[in-house]
Design an enzyme around this catalytic site. Structure first.
Site, short mmCIF file in Angstrom:
data_model
loop_
_atom_site.label_atom_id
_atom_site.label_comp_id
_atom_site.label_asym_id
_atom_site.label_seq_id
_atom_site.Cartn_x
_atom_site.Cartn_y
_atom_site.Cartn_z
N HIS A 21 -17.91 42.41 21.64
CA HIS A 21 -17.03 41.71 20.70
C HIS A 21 -15.60 41.69 21.21
CE1 HIS A 21 -19.99 42.75 17.18
NE2 HIS A 21 -20.53 42.01 18.12
N HIS A 78 -22.78 34.26 15.55
CA HIS A 78 -22.58 35.59 16.12
C HIS A 78 -23.26 35.69 17.49
CE1 HIS A 78 -21.46 39.75 16.26
NE2 HIS A 78 -22.65 39.97 16.81
N ASP A 117 -21.43 36.77 20.92
CA ASP A 117 -21.94 37.75 21.88
C ASP A 117 -22.06 37.15 23.28
OD1 ASP A 117 -22.16 39.91 20.17
OD2 ASP A 117 -24.31 39.65 19.80
N HIS A 121 -28.06 40.11 24.78
CA HIS A 121 -27.18 40.69 25.79
C HIS A 121 -27.84 40.74 27.17
CE1 HIS A 121 -24.43 41.71 22.66
NE2 HIS A 121 -25.26 42.54 22.07
#
Length: 313
Positions: A82, A240, A244, A267
């Protein structure tokens, strides 16, 4: 508008809070840094000498549930996505990040409080042109039905993120935008991390999500969202995921001139694409923003960039 010159913070930003996984209270100081520093973490320890590490492909230690940085001495700091997303989204090239704990504070689960803190001190332009990683050919990674792909793109940095979850509140969602500081503030910064109630016990048993709560995570139960306030926007979930992705792609060490598309990404997949790109020297070039003339600044940055021979990081 995307800046032509490198930028750093105009003053020191202080943030405190617990990490979402370790649950440990941590103090974070974001400080100005000289030209060509990049983003550097300085981890301070109570019982040993401080350790410093630059954000780069080589500094990545893990990407399972969060992005973890370290070096040959071991892990340095986790859950950096973040913060890196905010610095990248706001086009901040150089910063020193002092941290006295193992994990970046989760705050409210989004980047909104980081943006607000940075906006209070502001940023300054520096006397050097920005450098970019210009993608020259497609680079794609597939993990089953999931994929991530970087492609050449002459109009800046574009993200196209699509997700699919078997839950009534999510389903299939898509977000796409050319990223600028204004777009990041308006479209992505407010979107919070999310998780499923059914996974909480398993994650905590494995040492994760110990700092997670309804204060910092959108929690999905079998029948809906458990947070009393609900969502900040109907597609907060995919926004979101896009936030990311911006942070994970910042692990390249320089801003990208590219179009990034992903489906069912996370990720690990985001970083695998970065890793694949930088492993192929023919897939990219390091370029420099040209000097400003009369044309639009965004066009100048991404129209005909000039080659640069600065060290890669």
């Amino acid at each position: 508008m995307v800046p032509l010159m490198q930028t750093t913070l105009a003053g020191t930003v202080t943030l405190t809070g617990a990490g979402v996984h370790a649950g440990v209270e941590t103090r974070l100081l974001l400080k100005p840094a000289p030209v060509d520093t990049g983003i550097v973490f300085l981890r301070t320890f109570a019982d040993q000498a401080p350790r410093k590490i630059s954000v780069s492909r080589q500094s990545v230690q893990a990407t399972d549930l969060a992005t973890v940085l370290g070096d040959k001495s071991g892990i340095l700091v986790s859950t950096v996505e973040h913060l890196l997303s905010t610095l990248s989204g706001l086009a901040i090239d150089n910063a020193l990040i002092e941290i006295d704990g193992p994990e970046v504070p989760i705050l409210d689960g989004s980047a909104a409080l980081i943006v607000a803190a940075i906006d209070r001190v502001g940023t300054v332009s520096q006397k050097a042109r920005r450098k970019f990683i210009k993608v020259l050919k497609p680079v794609r990674v597939e993990n089953g039905a999931a994929f991530g792909e970087l492609r050449p793109y002459d109009a800046g940095f574009r993200v196209e993120v699509e997700i699919e979850f078997d839950h009534v509140e999510i389903g299939r969602q898509r977000f796409a935008a050319n990223l600028t500081p204004a777009v990041f503030r308006r479209e992505l910064a407010h979107a919070r991390t999310f998780g499923f109630l059914k996974d909480v016990e398993r994650l905590r048993g494995a040492g994760f999500a110990r700092g997670a709560s309804l204060e910092n995570t959108v929690c999905l139960g079998p029948e809906g969202i458990l947070n009393p306030e609900g969502l900040r926007c109907p597609d907060e979930f995919v926004r979101h995921k896009a936030l990311d992705a911006v942070g994970d792609l910042a692990l390249a060490g320089l801003p990208l001139q590219a179009r990034y598309a992903s489906f069912r990404g996370g990720h690990k997949l985001n970083f695998q694409v970065v890793d694949a790109l930088l492993a192929d020297r023919s897939a990219y070039a390091i370029v420099e923003a040209p000097e400003a003339r009369r044309r639009d600044a965004a066009e100048l940055v991404f129209g005909q960039p000039m080659p640069a021979f600065a060290p890669e990081r």
